[in-house]
Structures are given as C-alpha cells and as structure tokens.
Design a protein around this motif. Sequence first.
Motif, PDB file in Angstrom:
ATOM      1  N   THR A  21       1.011  -0.770   0.000  1.00 31.47           N
ATOM      2  CA  THR A  21      -0.068  -0.185   0.234  1.00 31.47           C
ATOM      3  C   THR A  21       1.021   1.651  -0.055  1.00 31.47           C
ATOM      4  N   PRO A  22       0.345   2.289  -0.566  1.00 34.13           N
ATOM      5  CA  PRO A  22       0.955   3.627  -0.473  1.00 34.13           C
ATOM      6  C   PRO A  22       0.477   4.605   0.828  1.00 34.13           C
ATOM      7  N   GLY A  23      -0.305   4.196   1.186  1.00 32.99           N
ATOM      8  CA  GLY A  23      -0.252   4.409   2.721  1.00 32.99           C
ATOM      9  C   GLY A  23      -0.205   4.021   4.014  1.00 32.99           C
ATOM     10  N   ASN A  24      -0.588   4.320   4.956  1.00 29.73           N
ATOM     11  CA  ASN A  24      -0.051   3.678   6.421  1.00 29.73           C
ATOM     12  C   ASN A  24      -1.564   2.500   6.350  1.00 29.73           C
ATOM     13  N   LEU A  25      -0.947   1.783   7.040  1.00 33.41           N
ATOM     14  CA  LEU A  25      -1.530   0.857   7.007  1.00 33.41           C
ATOM     15  C   LEU A  25      -1.714  -0.218   8.363  1.00 33.41           C
ATOM     16  N   VAL A  26      -2.767  -0.520   8.596  1.00 35.48           N
ATOM     17  CA  VAL A  26      -3.467  -1.042  10.247  1.00 35.48           C
ATOM     18  C   VAL A  26      -3.817  -2.295   9.947  1.00 35.48           C
ATOM     19  N   ILE A  27      -3.445  -3.117  11.013  1.00 39.09           N
ATOM     20  CA  ILE A  27      -3.591  -4.841  10.708  1.00 39.09           C
ATOM     21  C   ILE A  27      -4.471  -4.645  12.161  1.00 39.09           C
ATOM     22  N   GLN A  28      -6.165  -4.948  12.063  1.00 39.44           N
ATOM     23  CA  GLN A  28      -6.270  -5.139  13.244  1.00 39.44           C
ATOM     24  C   GLN A  28      -6.349  -6.790  13.553  1.00 39.44           C
ATOM     25  N   ASN A  29      -7.205  -7.023  12.907  1.00 38.77           N
ATOM     26  CA  ASN A  29      -6.790  -9.070  12.925  1.00 38.77           C
ATOM     27  C   ASN A  29      -5.697 -10.008  13.057  1.00 38.77           C
ATOM     28  N   SER A  30      -5.689 -10.397  13.650  1.00 39.05           N
ATOM     29  CA  SER A  30      -4.745 -11.926  12.937  1.00 39.05           C
ATOM     30  C   SER A  30      -4.471 -12.648  12.105  1.00 39.05           C
ATOM     31  N   GLY A  31      -2.933 -13.524  11.561  1.00 37.48           N
ATOM     32  CA  GLY A  31      -3.585 -13.915  10.113  1.00 37.48           C
ATOM     33  C   GLY A  31      -2.041 -13.796  10.032  1.00 37.48           C
ATOM     34  N   LEU A  32      -1.789 -14.579   8.074  1.00 38.97           N
ATOM     35  CA  LEU A  32      -0.486 -15.237   8.059  1.00 38.97           C
ATOM     36  C   LEU A  32      -0.700 -14.788   6.527  1.00 38.97           C
ATOM     37  N   TYR A  33       0.690 -13.786   6.145  1.00 39.44           N
ATOM     38  CA  TYR A  33       1.043 -13.111   5.592  1.00 39.44           C
ATOM     39  C   TYR A  33       2.445 -13.392   4.947  1.00 39.44           C
ATOM     40  N   SER A  34       2.054 -13.120   3.792  1.00 40.24           N
ATOM     41  CA  SER A  34       3.857 -13.376   2.487  1.00 40.24           C
ATOM     42  C   SER A  34       4.482 -12.508   3.195  1.00 40.24           C
ATOM     43  N   GLU A  35       4.356 -10.641   2.372  1.00 42.12           N
ATOM     44  CA  GLU A  35       3.736  -9.705   2.900  1.00 42.12           C
ATOM     45  C   GLU A  35       3.636  -8.760   3.420  1.00 42.12           C
ATOM     46  N   LEU A  36       3.815  -7.902   4.442  1.00 41.30           N
ATOM     47  CA  LEU A  36       3.908  -6.404   4.419  1.00 41.30           C
ATOM     48  C   LEU A  36       4.229  -5.229   4.199  1.00 41.30           C
ATOM     49  N   GLU A  37       3.611  -4.101   3.527  1.00 39.44           N
ATOM     50  CA  GLU A  37       4.977  -3.136   2.985  1.00 39.44           C
ATOM     51  C   GLU A  37       3.607  -2.069   2.646  1.00 39.44           C
ATOM     52  N   SER A  38       4.691  -0.827   3.325  1.00 37.00           N
ATOM     53  CA  SER A  38       3.971   0.275   2.600  1.00 37.00           C
ATOM     54  C   SER A  38       4.837   1.035   2.087  1.00 37.00           C
ATOM     55  N   THR A  39       4.718   1.593   1.346  1.00 37.74           N
ATOM     56  CA  THR A  39       5.553   1.638   0.342  1.00 37.74           C
ATOM     57  C   THR A  39       6.514   3.933   0.955  1.00 37.74           C
TER      58      THR A  39
END
Length: 233
Positions: A21-39
């Motif tokens: 995402t280009p902006g702010n990212l808020v994770i509110q739920n548990s989970g499995l991810y490959s990548e999380l990126e805020s550019t």
Amino acid sequence: MIIPRGTEIRVNQHGQLSIKTPGNLVIQNSGLYSELESTNGSIRIEENVTVEAVSIRAAQACFIQGTVTAWKVRARRITLEDKARAFIMLQESESLELSKTSRLVGNFANEKELFLMMGKFTAQLKELPGSVDMASPTPLAEGIRTGIQAPPQPQRDEGADHLRSAQALLERELSRTDLAPGEAEALREVLYGLRERNLPRVANVYRDAFAEVKAPSDALRQAHDHLDRYFRR
C-alpha cells in the motif's frame, strides 16, 4: 484491517496474503501473510492481534502493539509498545524502541550475523528436540558420493512430535477472534515457551493457561493432550 486506496492485495500458492500500500496500513485481525509493505507510510499491528509474515517493510515506522513473528522487518523506526511481543529474525531500522513490558526475540542485523551466531552454538542446536545434525551429510548426499543406497531414516522422536503438534494447534487457535484477552494472553505464554523450547516454563504454566479458557475447542483439548503426553512420559 484499515487499507488505503491504491492498495495491491495478492494471494500466493500457500494461501498467504501479500499487501502493498502507498499509505498507512493498520492490521486489526490476526493472520498469516507473505509480505506487508507500506511504500510511503507506516504499519501498525494492533493490540491482541497475532501476525506472522515473511517480510514487513515500512517507509516510516512499524508500530507493534500485539504479537509479530517475521523473518525480516525493515522500517525507519520499529516501536514495540506495552506488552507487545516480536519474534524477528532480521531487522533493519535506524531506531528501535521497546517499552518496559514489551519483548523482542531475535533481532539480527543481517543473514551473515545470524549465520555466525548459529555457528557458535551448533552443539546446542543439535540437542534441541527434533533437530537436524547440520554437521553430518544428508543421507541423499552420502548415497550419491559413495554410490551406495542411502541409509534408512531414523525413527521419529515421539516427544518432539507432541511438542510440534501442540505448538501448531496453539498457533491456529490464537488466530480466533472469540478468545477473551485474558484467555489469549495465557495461551500465548504457553506458545512462547514452545517456540523457545523453554520446557520447564511450559510445564509450569500450561495447565493453568488452558484452565483459563472457559469454552475450549477440540483443537485446544488436543493441544492440552499432546502436552500431557509429553510431560508424563
């Protein structure tokens, strides 16, 4: 999850999400991810949220209030707030801030540093339940080099299987959203002990931790049974 406009979301072959995402990212739920990126912005992992990711990258800051397990976290600033838990193998940041009640495990600067540290404790690694003897050749490589059939695989360590099964079940159960904060916190203590193979700690707390859960699922009962079998051997 709060997702800004312009966000790209993909799913890999293992069913893990990749969010850019280009902006702010808020994770509110548990989970499995490959990548999380805020550019261009920051990433926040909120309280009582458990996130597992291969890579977390933020142009500005990564704020952790819940629990994060990641291979690599890269951000200008990484902040662990009150009671946050972070299991990070590699971290790249200009500033690392930890509250008094937070906990950080890992925190190597690069792959070379990790490799050198693991090399210093090869003997201890080989003593871990279910560990692999990294100093000896693999059966396949040995068979190719000598021209003989590879030796049979050793018998599985039943005790280590119980620990791995209990850990896997707890990892899955802690992604549930219906657990009360006190129940989740008690189970996390058991999970942290299993991840670190701090077995005396697990033995002391797991019965009380499971007793905190008022409506245990079948998976939690199975995890409890695996731990009972291990510690009653």
